[in-house]
Design an enzyme around this catalytic site. Structure first.
Site, PDB file in Angstrom:
ATOM      1  N   TYR A 140      22.962  97.512  73.067  1.00  0.00           N
ATOM      2  CA  TYR A 140      21.899  98.438  72.684  1.00  0.00           C
ATOM      3  C   TYR A 140      20.834  98.498  73.779  1.00  0.00           C
ATOM      4  O   TYR A 140      20.366  99.586  74.150  1.00  0.00           O
ATOM      5  CB  TYR A 140      21.291  97.981  71.365  1.00  0.00           C
ATOM      6  N   LYS A 144      19.526 101.826  75.920  1.00  0.00           N
ATOM      7  CA  LYS A 144      18.146 102.303  75.920  1.00  0.00           C
ATOM      8  C   LYS A 144      17.548 102.314  77.329  1.00  0.00           C
ATOM      9  O   LYS A 144      16.681 103.151  77.625  1.00  0.00           O
ATOM     10  CB  LYS A 144      17.301 101.471  74.956  1.00  0.00           C
TER      11      LYS A 144
END
Length: 243
Positions: A140, A144
């Protein structure tokens, strides 16, 4: 009054932003993964919101989403809100979809990309990534960092558009969990402000924001060489380049 398209707006921060923007008199185009998910936003549709559907983990369906948005007419802003936290779909949903939608939706005046404070732990390396999501090759945090770099690349390449990234904080949504410590209202206020406000700060570009205040992103996100490597990878995978 502005017209705003929000990805992943069937629940969470996307739905809350859509509801607030409607309350403020703006027009909203909602997005859900499929028609069944639209039942969650039927109250917003009854109030005049328009809606498009498509699974953003599938580049073909993502192209379809862009086509549906364009068919509805020009939008003033896009909030790239949709995201997943775990699994092989992280890159297709969190990175490939925002890239494709940016390339294919008729260019708006403002673009907002949802980042995360966790992007500071991302790896600035695009090699060996499975952009199709057949296997998990990114965290993740990686995704990002990539989408933050994408935002800054678009800000650099499209100087006539206000392009910004937002860290919404760790807020108590389905993704954040009930024990998340940040204020839920603050979790969607900044992206609404960047998409619609006449405040001169909201009309700036290339910023990284947290709860209405500028913050310093991971240094790699502003590295033009890294940005270009990312754009090259995404263009090669999708067969689509940013205009």
């Amino acid at each position: 009054m502005a017209r705003i398209f929000i990805t992943g707006s069937a629940d969470g921060l996307g739905r809350l932003a859509a509801q607030t923007l409607l309350d403020d008199g703006h027009q909203v185009v909602l997005h859900a993964r499929n028609h069944a998910r639209l039942t969650a936003v039927s109250a917003l549709i009854d109030r005049g919101a328009e809606a498009v559907t498509g699974d953003l983990s599938d580049p073909g369906q993502t192209r379809g989403v862009a086509g549906q948005v364009n068919a509805l007419g020009p939008v003033d802003a896009v909030i790239h809100n949709a995201g997943v936290y775990t699994g092989a779909r992280i890159l297709p949903v969190n990175v490939v979809a925002p890239y494709l939608l940016t390339a294919l939706i008729r260019r708006p005046a403002r673009l907002v990309y949802l980042s995360s404070g966790m992007h500071h732990g991302g790896r600035a390396d695009v090699r060996g990534r499975d952009w199709a999501g057949r296997r998990a090759t990114a965290s993740y945090s990686d995704s990002k960092l990539f989408v933050t770099a994408l935002a800054f690349a678009v800000a650099r390449l499209w100087p006539g558009v206000s392009v910004n990234a937002v860290d919404p904080g760790w807020v108590p949504t389905k993704m954040g969990g009930p024990g998340a410590p940040d204020d839920l209202r603050e979790g969607h206020r900044t992206q609404e402000w960047l998409a619609t406000s006449d405040d001169p700060r909201a009309r700036t570009t290339g910023g990284y924001w947290y709860h209405g205040q500028p913050r310093e992103p991971h240094a790699a996100a502003r590295d033009e060489r890294f940005q270009d490597e990312l754009l090259s990878e995404l263009a090669a995978f999708t067969g689509t380049r940013l205009a």
